[in-house]
Enzyme design. Structure first.
Site, short mmCIF file in Angstrom:
data_model
loop_
_atom_site.label_atom_id
_atom_site.label_comp_id
_atom_site.label_asym_id
_atom_site.label_seq_id
_atom_site.Cartn_x
_atom_site.Cartn_y
_atom_site.Cartn_z
N GLU A 242 0.83 -1.19 0.00
CA GLU A 242 0.00 0.00 0.00
C GLU A 242 0.88 1.25 0.00
O GLU A 242 0.60 2.23 -0.68
CB GLU A 242 -0.90 -0.03 1.24
CG GLU A 242 -1.90 1.12 1.29
CD GLU A 242 -2.89 0.96 2.43
OE1 GLU A 242 -2.59 0.23 3.39
OE2 GLU A 242 -3.97 1.58 2.36
N GLU A 366 3.23 11.13 9.60
CA GLU A 366 3.95 11.21 10.88
C GLU A 366 4.44 9.81 11.28
O GLU A 366 5.59 9.63 11.70
CB GLU A 366 3.03 11.78 11.99
CG GLU A 366 2.71 13.26 11.86
CD GLU A 366 1.64 13.57 10.80
OE1 GLU A 366 0.93 12.64 10.36
OE2 GLU A 366 1.51 14.74 10.41
C1 FAD Z 1 -9.03 8.83 1.87
C2 FAD Z 1 -8.88 7.81 2.96
C3 FAD Z 1 -9.13 6.47 2.66
C4 FAD Z 1 -9.02 5.51 3.66
N1 FAD Z 1 -9.34 4.22 3.33
C5 FAD Z 1 -9.28 3.27 4.30
C6 FAD Z 1 -9.68 1.91 4.01
O1 FAD Z 1 -10.09 1.60 2.89
N2 FAD Z 1 -9.63 1.03 5.00
C7 FAD Z 1 -9.19 1.32 6.26
O2 FAD Z 1 -9.14 0.44 7.11
N3 FAD Z 1 -8.82 2.60 6.59
C8 FAD Z 1 -8.86 3.57 5.63
N4 FAD Z 1 -8.52 4.88 5.94
C9 FAD Z 1 -8.18 5.22 7.31
C10 FAD Z 1 -6.70 5.54 7.50
O3 FAD Z 1 -5.93 4.37 7.44
C11 FAD Z 1 -6.59 6.24 8.87
O4 FAD Z 1 -7.29 7.46 8.76
C12 FAD Z 1 -5.14 6.49 9.25
O5 FAD Z 1 -4.48 5.28 9.53
C13 FAD Z 1 -5.05 7.42 10.49
O6 FAD Z 1 -5.82 6.92 11.53
P1 FAD Z 1 -6.88 7.88 12.29
O7 FAD Z 1 -7.75 8.52 11.24
O8 FAD Z 1 -7.53 7.05 13.33
O9 FAD Z 1 -6.01 9.02 12.94
P2 FAD Z 1 -5.19 8.95 14.30
O10 FAD Z 1 -4.43 7.67 14.35
O11 FAD Z 1 -6.11 9.24 15.43
O12 FAD Z 1 -4.15 10.13 14.11
C14 FAD Z 1 -4.53 11.50 14.27
C15 FAD Z 1 -3.29 12.35 14.08
O13 FAD Z 1 -2.33 12.05 15.11
C16 FAD Z 1 -1.08 11.66 14.54
N5 FAD Z 1 -0.47 10.59 15.33
C17 FAD Z 1 -1.10 9.49 15.82
N6 FAD Z 1 -0.22 8.70 16.47
C18 FAD Z 1 1.00 9.32 16.37
C19 FAD Z 1 2.31 9.00 16.82
N7 FAD Z 1 2.56 7.87 17.48
N8 FAD Z 1 3.32 9.85 16.51
C20 FAD Z 1 3.08 11.00 15.81
N9 FAD Z 1 1.86 11.35 15.36
C21 FAD Z 1 0.84 10.53 15.64
C22 FAD Z 1 -1.43 11.14 13.15
O14 FAD Z 1 -0.30 11.24 12.27
C23 FAD Z 1 -2.56 12.09 12.75
O15 FAD Z 1 -2.04 13.28 12.26
C24 FAD Z 1 -8.62 5.87 4.96
C25 FAD Z 1 -8.35 7.21 5.25
C26 FAD Z 1 -8.50 8.16 4.27
C27 FAD Z 1 -8.22 9.60 4.63
#
Ligand code: FAD
Length: 381
Positions: A242, A366
């Site tokens: 991916e 990040e």
């Molecule tokens: C267009 C799009 C398509 C997607 N498609 C899919 C899909 O098909 N299937 C699926 O399962 N998921 C999908 N996702 C979800 C995507 O994988 C998650 O949004 C992503 O992994 C971030 O998780 P979160 O949204 O829970 O954010 P969080 O994990 O809550 O993060 C929020 C913020 O905090 C930062 N952060 C978190 N932990 C840390 C750390 N340890 N150190 C520094 N910074 C940190 C992150 O970088 C981010 O900026 C999709 C997302 C998008 C935007």
């Protein structure tokens, strides 16, 4: 190896000619709507009938056994022809490489041909409301049952799950085990008893994104990928595809860079040297990513593997995509927001909105920077 495999040879020419004759003259409706999804599925079937949907797969699964560099050539021609978004991309580019590496022969025989024809379109069901970046904290469970597993819990942000047929997910199968160890990689039917799919409406109006609620959904043992408890290792194999080679091939960016250069030639102000330099930088970035990817393909063909360095590619392509689109928007000014006026070009705005998501999906940038720091550079945690 030659840096331009396929250039001028029969394969590139065949792909180019076929696309020139078949790519719809009018763009299909958005793939994130029910009608657009159906139109894109029909397009996939047309590709499959020409044995162009999965060129790098073995012939018995609908492919042509093309090499990785040839697949990159296919991708370059595909994007250069502005052909439709691949509705099956999660299956084709994420699940299929995982099945080639970790699936059984029975799974490959059963699952790959319908995937190649888009008879079965797959969604990725990994993220949960409280588990995104920290994927190992997922809570959806897989509980042992007679002949298989019962899945329960909530998945979210699943791209096009509202219209897809099946999903590949990660589930906690051993609540007592250390968090990375008790996970299992399972395949399930989005129309099975106990599955509720709720679309998430996006800013642009699309409703393909979805939450998935699972309540005791039965999955037979045949649909476990790898062994129970091995889910994390297998998911990391999917994730390297991916982030790395397969989901975002360089053709996507070289085609956008070529369009940006055309736009500059048509609409750029020669006195604006700062903007001109951004056009040049974006074009160079796309060429650099292309060169890097062909090098990676050559390394893989020589028996190498794709690991943590895929995080480097992910940060690079997602930031490049943003730079390409931001430069185009700055060049167009207000005309970027309209279509149909002389000089207007609204599709850069759609592309920009999608590019904004690049640093988030496939693991946020990040997190990728942490992987690069710790695993590639050996910096302290
Ligand atoms: C267009 C799009 C398509 C997607 N498609 C899919 C899909 O098909 N299937 C699926 O399962 N998921 C999908 N996702 C979800 C995507 O994988 C998650 O949004 C992503 O992994 C971030 O998780 P979160 O949204 O829970 O954010 P969080 O994990 O809550 O993060 C929020 C913020 O905090 C930062 N952060 C978190 N932990 C840390 C750390 N340890 N150190 C520094 N910074 C940190 C992150 O970088 C981010 O900026 C999709 C997302 C998008 C935007």
């Amino acid at each position: 190896m030659s840096f331009d495999p396929g250039q001028g040879d029969g394969f590139r020419a065949e792909v180019r000619d076929w696309l020139a004759a078949h790519v719809p003259a009018q763009p299909l409706p958005s793939v994130d709507t029910a009608a657009g999804f159906a139109a894109h599925r029909a397009w996939e079937r047309e590709l499959a009938a020409a044995r162009l949907s999965v060129v790098s797969w073995p012939p018995e699964y609908g492919g042509r056994g093309a090499s990785l560099p040839e697949w990159l050539v296919f991708e370059e021609e595909y994007y250069a022809a502005a052909a439709p978004v691949r509705v099956g991309q999660n299956g084709l580019f994420l699940l299929a490489p995982t099945l080639f590496a970790h699936g059984t022969a029975e799974q490959r025989d059963r699952l790959l041909p319908p995937m190649a024809r888009a008879d079965e379109v797959w969604a990725q069901a990994w993220s949960e409301p409280d588990a995104g970046s920290d994927l190992a904290s997922i809570r959806a469970t897989a509980t042992r049952a007679e002949g298989g597993w019962l899945l329960s819990g909530t998945k979210t942000w699943s791209t096009r799950a509202a219209f897809a047929d099946r999903a590949f997910g990660l589930f906690r199968s051993d609540p007592g085990a250390e968090r990375h160890r008790g996970l299992t990689y399972l395949l399930f039917d989005l129309h099975a008893d106990g599955v509720t799919v709720r679309p998430i409406r996006q800013l642009g109006g699309g409703t393909g994104f979805a939450e998935i609620f699972l309540d005791g959904v039965f999955v037979p043992d045949a649909d476990v990928v790898g062994a129970p408890g091995e889910g994390w290792r297998i998911a990391m194999s999917t994730a390297s595809h991916e982030r790395g080679l397969s989901l975002r091939s360089p053709g996507r960016f070289t085609a956008a860079a070529a369009r940006l250069v055309e736009l500059w030639q048509r609409a750029g102000d020669p006195a604006d040297t700062a903007l001109r330099d951004r056009v040049v930088d974006a074009w160079i970035g796309a060429q650099a990513y292309r060169r890097h990817t062909f090098d990676t393909a050559a390394r893989l063909a020589a028996g190498g593997t794709l690991g943590a360095e895929s995080s480097l590619g992910k940060v690079f392509w997602s930031e490049l995509d943003l730079a390409l689109h931001e430069t185009a928007l700055d060049l167009l000014g207000p005309l970027a927001e309209v279509d149909g006026l002389p000089g207007a070009d609204g599709c850069w705005l759609d592309g920009y909105l999608f590019a904004l998501a690049g640093p988030i999906y496939a693991g946020t940038n990040e997190i990728q920077r942490t992987v690069i720091a710790e695993r590639l550079l050996g910096l302290p945690r």
